[in-house]
Design a protein around this motif. Structure first.
Motif, PDB file in Angstrom:
ATOM      1  N   VAL A 119       0.872  -1.176   0.000  1.00 63.45           N
ATOM      2  CA  VAL A 119       0.000   0.000   0.000  1.00 63.45           C
ATOM      3  C   VAL A 119       0.906   1.223   0.000  1.00 63.45           C
ATOM      4  CG1 VAL A 119      -1.838   1.222   1.227  1.00 63.45           C
ATOM      5  CG2 VAL A 119      -1.689  -1.288   1.369  1.00 63.45           C
ATOM      6  N   GLU A 120       0.836   2.022  -1.078  1.00 61.87           N
ATOM      7  CA  GLU A 120       1.694   3.201  -1.224  1.00 61.87           C
ATOM      8  C   GLU A 120       0.877   4.471  -1.033  1.00 61.87           C
ATOM      9  OE1 GLU A 120       3.293   3.269  -5.146  1.00 61.87           O
ATOM     10  OE2 GLU A 120       4.533   1.495  -4.847  1.00 61.87           O
ATOM     11  N   GLY A 121       1.348   5.354  -0.154  1.00 60.56           N
ATOM     12  CA  GLY A 121       0.726   6.664   0.006  1.00 60.56           C
ATOM     13  C   GLY A 121       1.453   7.696  -0.843  1.00 60.56           C
ATOM     14  N   HIS A 122       0.689   8.576  -1.503  1.00 54.00           N
ATOM     15  CA  HIS A 122       1.233   9.653  -2.333  1.00 54.00           C
ATOM     16  C   HIS A 122       0.484  10.940  -2.021  1.00 54.00           C
ATOM     17  CE1 HIS A 122       3.441   6.904  -5.076  1.00 54.00           C
ATOM     18  NE2 HIS A 122       2.477   6.072  -4.761  1.00 54.00           N
ATOM     19  N   THR A 123       1.183  12.072  -2.083  1.00 49.81           N
ATOM     20  CA  THR A 123       0.553  13.374  -1.846  1.00 49.81           C
ATOM     21  C   THR A 123       0.806  14.291  -3.034  1.00 49.81           C
ATOM     22  OG1 THR A 123       2.498  14.399  -0.825  1.00 49.81           O
ATOM     23  CG2 THR A 123       1.018  13.176   0.642  1.00 49.81           C
ATOM     24  N   ASP A 124       0.157  15.449  -2.995  1.00 49.63           N
ATOM     25  CA  ASP A 124       0.501  16.492  -3.952  1.00 49.63           C
ATOM     26  C   ASP A 124       1.706  17.262  -3.388  1.00 49.63           C
ATOM     27  OD1 ASP A 124      -0.419  18.332  -2.021  1.00 49.63           O
ATOM     28  OD2 ASP A 124      -2.385  18.494  -2.957  1.00 49.63           O
ATOM     29  N   ALA A 137       9.247  16.955   3.748  1.00 48.09           N
ATOM     30  CA  ALA A 137       9.228  16.125   4.959  1.00 48.09           C
ATOM     31  C   ALA A 137       7.797  15.922   5.467  1.00 48.09           C
ATOM     32  CB  ALA A 137      10.088  16.764   6.046  1.00 48.09           C
ATOM     33  N   TYR A 138       7.008  16.993   5.448  1.00 49.53           N
ATOM     34  CA  TYR A 138       5.615  16.894   5.894  1.00 49.53           C
ATOM     35  C   TYR A 138       4.832  15.927   5.004  1.00 49.53           C
ATOM     36  CZ  TYR A 138       0.748  17.978   6.718  1.00 49.53           C
ATOM     37  OH  TYR A 138      -0.586  17.851   6.984  1.00 49.53           O
ATOM     38  N   LEU A 187       5.949  13.539   3.094  1.00 48.54           N
ATOM     39  CA  LEU A 187       6.414  12.163   3.247  1.00 48.54           C
ATOM     40  C   LEU A 187       5.751  11.512   4.459  1.00 48.54           C
ATOM     41  CD1 LEU A 187       8.244   9.888   2.285  1.00 48.54           C
ATOM     42  CD2 LEU A 187      10.065  10.870   3.693  1.00 48.54           C
ATOM     43  N   GLU A 188       5.724  12.220   5.581  1.00 41.60           N
ATOM     44  CA  GLU A 188       5.114  11.672   6.790  1.00 41.60           C
ATOM     45  C   GLU A 188       3.609  11.500   6.615  1.00 41.60           C
ATOM     46  OE1 GLU A 188       4.859   9.656  10.055  1.00 41.60           O
ATOM     47  OE2 GLU A 188       6.760  10.267   9.182  1.00 41.60           O
ATOM     48  N   LEU A 189       2.946  12.464   5.953  1.00 42.51           N
ATOM     49  CA  LEU A 189       1.508  12.358   5.706  1.00 42.51           C
ATOM     50  C   LEU A 189       1.201  11.147   4.819  1.00 42.51           C
ATOM     51  CD1 LEU A 189      -1.308  13.619   6.081  1.00 42.51           C
ATOM     52  CD2 LEU A 189      -0.849  15.009   4.034  1.00 42.51           C
ATOM     53  N   SER A 190       2.014  10.939   3.788  1.00 39.04           N
ATOM     54  CA  SER A 190       1.780   9.792   2.892  1.00 39.04           C
ATOM     55  C   SER A 190       1.959   8.470   3.629  1.00 39.04           C
ATOM     56  CB  SER A 190       2.688   9.864   1.665  1.00 39.04           C
ATOM     57  OG  SER A 190       4.046   9.650   2.002  1.00 39.04           O
ATOM     58  N   ARG A 191       2.910   8.411   4.530  1.00 37.84           N
ATOM     59  CA  ARG A 191       3.107   7.192   5.323  1.00 37.84           C
ATOM     60  C   ARG A 191       1.909   6.935   6.229  1.00 37.84           C
ATOM     61  NH1 ARG A 191       9.423   8.317   7.008  1.00 37.84           N
ATOM     62  NH2 ARG A 191      10.332   7.480   5.090  1.00 37.84           N
ATOM     63  N   GLY A 192       1.433   7.993   6.889  1.00 38.87           N
ATOM     64  CA  GLY A 192       0.267   7.860   7.771  1.00 38.87           C
ATOM     65  C   GLY A 192      -0.969   7.424   7.015  1.00 38.87           C
ATOM     66  N   ARG A 193      -1.150   7.955   5.807  1.00 40.99           N
ATOM     67  CA  ARG A 193      -2.321   7.593   5.003  1.00 40.99           C
ATOM     68  C   ARG A 193      -2.236   6.152   4.508  1.00 40.99           C
ATOM     69  NH1 ARG A 193      -3.756  13.315   1.865  1.00 40.99           N
ATOM     70  NH2 ARG A 193      -4.685  14.270   3.736  1.00 40.99           N
ATOM     71  N   ALA A 194      -1.054   5.704   4.142  1.00 38.95           N
ATOM     72  CA  ALA A 194      -0.891   4.298   3.740  1.00 38.95           C
ATOM     73  C   ALA A 194      -1.212   3.375   4.916  1.00 38.95           C
ATOM     74  CB  ALA A 194       0.526   4.054   3.221  1.00 38.95           C
ATOM     75  N   ARG A 195      -0.757   3.740   6.102  1.00 42.96           N
ATOM     76  CA  ARG A 195      -1.058   2.929   7.298  1.00 42.96           C
ATOM     77  C   ARG A 195      -2.555   2.940   7.606  1.00 42.96           C
ATOM     78  NH1 ARG A 195       4.001   5.285   9.275  1.00 42.96           N
ATOM     79  NH2 ARG A 195       2.751   6.936  10.204  1.00 42.96           N
ATOM     80  N   ALA A 196      -3.216   4.096   7.408  1.00 43.34           N
ATOM     81  CA  ALA A 196      -4.656   4.191   7.666  1.00 43.34           C
ATOM     82  C   ALA A 196      -5.434   3.271   6.730  1.00 43.34           C
ATOM     83  CB  ALA A 196      -5.126   5.638   7.506  1.00 43.34           C
ATOM     84  N   VAL A 197      -5.018   3.197   5.472  1.00 47.43           N
ATOM     85  CA  VAL A 197      -5.680   2.303   4.519  1.00 47.43           C
ATOM     86  C   VAL A 197      -5.446   0.852   4.924  1.00 47.43           C
ATOM     87  CG1 VAL A 197      -5.659   1.491   2.124  1.00 47.43           C
ATOM     88  CG2 VAL A 197      -5.732   3.942   2.611  1.00 47.43           C
ATOM     89  N   ARG A 198      -4.202   0.524   5.290  1.00 46.90           N
ATOM     90  CA  ARG A 198      -3.926  -0.850   5.770  1.00 46.90           C
ATOM     91  C   ARG A 198      -4.822  -1.176   6.967  1.00 46.90           C
ATOM     92  NH1 ARG A 198       1.343  -1.148   8.853  1.00 46.90           N
ATOM     93  NH2 ARG A 198      -0.024   0.018  10.232  1.00 46.90           N
ATOM     94  N   ASP A 199      -4.896  -0.261   7.920  1.00 47.69           N
ATOM     95  CA  ASP A 199      -5.702  -0.509   9.118  1.00 47.69           C
ATOM     96  C   ASP A 199      -7.184  -0.673   8.772  1.00 47.69           C
ATOM     97  OD1 ASP A 199      -3.319  -0.306  10.489  1.00 47.69           O
ATOM     98  OD2 ASP A 199      -3.731   1.705  11.289  1.00 47.69           O
ATOM     99  N   TYR A 200      -7.681   0.099   7.814  1.00 50.99           N
ATOM    100  CA  TYR A 200      -9.072  -0.033   7.383  1.00 50.99           C
ATOM    101  C   TYR A 200      -9.318  -1.432   6.808  1.00 50.99           C
ATOM    102  CZ  TYR A 200     -13.423   0.713   4.837  1.00 50.99           C
ATOM    103  OH  TYR A 200     -14.705   0.598   4.370  1.00 50.99           O
ATOM    104  N   LEU A 201      -8.406  -1.893   5.953  1.00 52.65           N
ATOM    105  CA  LEU A 201      -8.558  -3.210   5.335  1.00 52.65           C
ATOM    106  C   LEU A 201      -8.491  -4.327   6.379  1.00 52.65           C
ATOM    107  CD1 LEU A 201      -6.369  -2.632   2.147  1.00 52.65           C
ATOM    108  CD2 LEU A 201      -8.883  -2.669   2.291  1.00 52.65           C
ATOM    109  N   VAL A 202      -7.677  -4.131   7.395  1.00 52.36           N
ATOM    110  CA  VAL A 202      -7.550  -5.128   8.464  1.00 52.36           C
ATOM    111  C   VAL A 202      -8.789  -5.123   9.353  1.00 52.36           C
ATOM    112  CG1 VAL A 202      -6.254  -5.705  10.571  1.00 52.36           C
ATOM    113  CG2 VAL A 202      -5.029  -5.118   8.459  1.00 52.36           C
ATOM    114  N   PHE A 240       5.539   7.795  -0.261  1.00 53.21           N
ATOM    115  CA  PHE A 240       6.433   8.463  -1.200  1.00 53.21           C
ATOM    116  C   PHE A 240       6.248   9.965  -1.206  1.00 53.21           C
ATOM    117  CE2 PHE A 240       6.296   4.148  -2.997  1.00 53.21           C
ATOM    118  CZ  PHE A 240       7.651   3.892  -3.027  1.00 53.21           C
ATOM    119  N   GLY A 241       5.355  10.482  -0.376  1.00 55.10           N
ATOM    120  CA  GLY A 241       5.139  11.919  -0.339  1.00 55.10           C
ATOM    121  C   GLY A 241       4.762  12.446  -1.707  1.00 55.10           C
TER     122      GLY A 241
END
Length: 199
Positions: free
Chosen positions: A131-136, A142-143, A145-160, A175-176
């Motif tokens: 699951v890859e997170g991407h932002t505009d 740096a912001y 990148l961290e937001l994209s990581r959090g969003r990828a984790r949120a999607v993983r958690d939703y699927l789980v 990947f920010g």
């Protein structure tokens, strides 16, 4: 001078011996567009030779070719029924909507994520999905990148949590703003997305 020539020779040899990366084809869904679980399984069931680990730093990426899911749907209706998605498609991109400045998934994103989950359930039980997170490009590198990581984790958690998919089967990476779909307008909304790869 000898040191320069040997360094130059090594650089040339490395360039000639390094295989050229094959362009990756990603099917891009628009907001509200129907996601077919069989198509999800067909694309994510294809594995890549490089496995991404949770929060791994990004390596130089192969060129990416984005294909509209609408174009795929049009091709499916005009092609024979057994031809589902492009044979070389290796990823799916969903415009998962989040609350502003947050990793909270908005209700509008759930229909596509639910269909995606149904597709993941069609895969072999030991298969892994990245699951890859991407932002505009709005905000600092740096912001984002961290937001994209959090969003990828949120999607993983939703699927789980909502679909019972084993968390060990879902790897996350962010990947920010580094891999936009629309490079001409890095702030374009289309760049805010979550992509899924078979791993």
């Amino acid at each position: 001078m000898t040191r320069y020539l040997s360094t130059l020779a090594l650089a040339l040899a490395a360039a000639l011996l390094t295989p050229h990366a094959k362009a990756e084809k990603v099917i891009v869904y628009r907001e509200g567009q129907l996601v077919n679980p069989q198509d999800v399984a067909a694309v994510l069931g294809r594995t890549r030779s490089v496995r991404l680990l949770d929060e791994a730093p990004s390596a130089p990426a192969a060129p990416v070719k984005y294909v509209s899911a609408a174009a795929v749907a049009l091709a499916k209706t005009s092609a024979r029924s057994h031809e589902k998605v492009p044979a070389d498609a290796s990823a799916l991109s969903l415009p998962v909507r989040f609350a502003f400045d947050s990793a909270e998934i908005l209700p509008a994103a759930r229909t596509q994520l639910d269909a995606l989950a149904d597709g993941i359930k069609l895969l072999a039980p030991n298969s892994v999905v990245t699951v890859e997170g991407h932002t505009d490009a709005v905000g600092s590198d740096a912001y984002n990148l961290e937001l994209s990581r959090g969003r990828a984790r949120a999607v993983r958690d939703y699927l789980v949590q909502h679909h019972g998919i084993d968390a060990a089967r879902l790897k996350t990476v962010g990947f920010g703003e580094s891999r936009p779909i629309d490079g001409a307008d890095p702030a374009a909304g289309v760049n805010r997305r979550v992509q899924f790869h078979g791993a």
